[in-house]
Design an enzyme around this catalytic site. Sequence first.
Site, PDB file in Angstrom:
ATOM      1  N   CYS A 111       0.831  -1.209   0.000  1.00 28.45           N
ATOM      2  CA  CYS A 111       0.000   0.000   0.000  1.00 28.45           C
ATOM      3  C   CYS A 111       0.869   1.266   0.000  1.00 28.45           C
ATOM      4  CB  CYS A 111      -1.016  -0.032   1.149  1.00 28.45           C
ATOM      5  SG  CYS A 111      -2.418   1.079   0.819  1.00 28.45           S
ATOM      6  N   HIS A 216      -3.717  -4.943   0.602  1.00 22.20           N
ATOM      7  CA  HIS A 216      -3.204  -5.313   1.927  1.00 22.20           C
ATOM      8  C   HIS A 216      -3.324  -6.825   2.147  1.00 22.20           C
ATOM      9  CE1 HIS A 216      -2.410  -1.495   4.070  1.00 22.20           C
ATOM     10  NE2 HIS A 216      -3.361  -0.977   3.305  1.00 22.20           N
ATOM     11  N   GLU A 218      -1.797  -8.697   4.182  1.00 17.04           N
ATOM     12  CA  GLU A 218      -1.728  -9.058   5.614  1.00 17.04           C
ATOM     13  C   GLU A 218      -3.100  -9.011   6.289  1.00 17.04           C
ATOM     14  OE1 GLU A 218      -1.078  -6.132   4.498  1.00 17.04           O
ATOM     15  OE2 GLU A 218      -1.926  -4.700   5.916  1.00 17.04           O
TER      16      GLU A 218
END
Length: 249
Positions: A111, A216, A218
């Site tokens: 990001c 993202h 994660e």
Amino acid sequence: MPANIGISVSKDNENQMLALPANYVDAVREAGGVPWLLPTFAPGSVDEELVGLYVDRLDGLLLSGGPDLAPRYFGEEPHRDLGQVSPERDAIELLLARAALERDLPVLAICRGIQVLNVAAGGTLYQDVSSQVEGAIQHRQLAPRWHASHGVVVDNDSHVGRIFRTRESCLMVNSFHHQAVREPAPGFVISARSADDVVEAIEGTEHSFAIGVQWHPEMMVEHSTAMLAPFRALVAAAGRYHRRDDASC
Ligand code: MN
């Protein structure tokens, strides 16, 4: 196989706290790496020498998400829709990214990270996708953080394509950004785009592992194990980097 992965963090100016969403640490750990947090410093007190002390101890770098990058770093005045910026993060992360690229230290940039990586290497950004890209789709989803809200077309022959091993070249991702890569830096190529042609992933062609993704992963790991792939790939590359270091001793 040691894989010390440094992760950049945010500065919460209101509370004078350093902060990082824990899922970055958990994703690196789940991928087998050893996460280390890299602090920000007071403006003006970070330089290449200090950054070198950190980078010399790392086998990989993870540039995390966060606020906008100040446009002066790619030669522009602030657009009216530029968001919050973080001078402390800009200062250390641009140096971290350049130090990593110089050493061929593996870098995964997420990001804000893809924007830092691209600008550190000489590329440019859109400061605000919704006002600067005609026909832009929604890139700031209101759905839960793990929800895959839009598709990206991945170049299957790219490093990013090999990491995600997508069939049909289409990968569903989450989206929490309003800046994006405009011109990829010299030595970098685009490896994924959304339907509105916004750049969603880039990779360095002259580096062993220099990858940026605009989404993202994660945040998606808890619902999609496929999203652990970039962290596994980073840790594997970090292990190779560490062994190369040993061999040169
Ligand atoms: Mn997006």
